[in-house]
Design an enzyme around this catalytic site. Structure first.
Site, PDB file in Angstrom:
ATOM      1  N   CYS A  64       0.838  -1.210   0.000  1.00  0.00           N
ATOM      2  CA  CYS A  64       0.000   0.000   0.000  1.00  0.00           C
ATOM      3  C   CYS A  64       0.872   1.259   0.000  1.00  0.00           C
ATOM      4  O   CYS A  64       1.564   1.545   0.984  1.00  0.00           O
ATOM      5  CB  CYS A  64      -0.906  -0.046   1.229  1.00  0.00           C
ATOM      6  N   CYS A  67       0.122   3.774   2.758  1.00  0.00           N
ATOM      7  CA  CYS A  67       0.590   3.242   4.046  1.00  0.00           C
ATOM      8  C   CYS A  67       2.071   3.553   4.246  1.00  0.00           C
ATOM      9  O   CYS A  67       2.502   3.901   5.349  1.00  0.00           O
ATOM     10  CB  CYS A  67       0.381   1.734   4.118  1.00  0.00           C
TER      11      CYS A  67
END
Length: 142
Positions: A64, A67
Site C-alpha cells: 500500500c 501506508c
C-alpha cells in the site's frame, strides 16, 4: 513476543516485551521514555490496545503506497510523544482478524484507543500536522 525500541536520548537499543496492561517503556540505560512503536498481531491485539496511554493502531499492508507515506509521520509522532503514546502497526495481509473486528475497509486506517475503547478513526494518509490534530481531537489530554 518482543520488539526492539531505540532510545531517542542515548541511542541504546531496548528489548520491550508485549505484556497485558503494559506500562510505558523506559530506556534501561538512561531512564527516559521510549518511543513506543510495536508490531501487532491478531493474537496480541487485545493486549496491544490496552495501555496507560492512548494507543494508535495503524492497519496497513506492505504493498500500500499511502501506508508507506504515512509510516514516517507515525514514527515521528511516536518519538515526539514518547511516554504519552503507543503506536501499534498491524499488517492486514498477515493478520486479518483484528481489522475485521473493527470494520476496516480501506488502508491505511488508524484507530485510536483509550482504555481499550475506540476513541477516533482516520482513514487515508495524512501528514504529521493533521495526525497531531486528529489525535488531540480524539483523545484530549486528561
Amino acid at each position: 513476543m518482543s520488539d526492539i525500541l531505540t532510545c531517542a536520548h542515548c541511542g541504546a537499543r531496548n528489548r520491550v516485551q508485549t505484556v497485558p496492561d503494559a506500562q510505558v517503556p523506559a530506556c534501561a540505560r538512561c531512564g527516559q521514555p521510549l518511543p513506543w512503536l510495536v508490531t501487532g498481531t491478531d493474537a496480541t491485539f487485545p493486549q496491544d490496545i490496552r495501555a496507560s496511554v492512548p494507543v494508535v493502531v495503524d492497519f496497513w499492508a506492505p504493498w500500500c503506497g499511502p501506508c508507506r507515506v504515512i509510516a514516517p509521520a507515525l514514527e515521528a509522532l511516536a518519538e515526539e510523544r514518547a511516554g504519552k503514546l503507543k503506536v501499534v502497526k498491524v499488517n492486514v495481509d498477515d493478520h486479518p482478524q483484528a481489522p475485521g473486528l473493527h470494520a476496516v475497509q480501506g488502508i491505511p486506517t488508524l484507530l485510536v484507543f483509550r482504555d481499550g475503547e475506540v476513541a477516533g478513526r482516520q482513514v487515508g494518509a495524512v501528514g504529521l500536522p493533521e495526525l497531531r490534530a486528529w489525535l488531540d481531537r480524539s483523545v484530549p489530554a486528561k
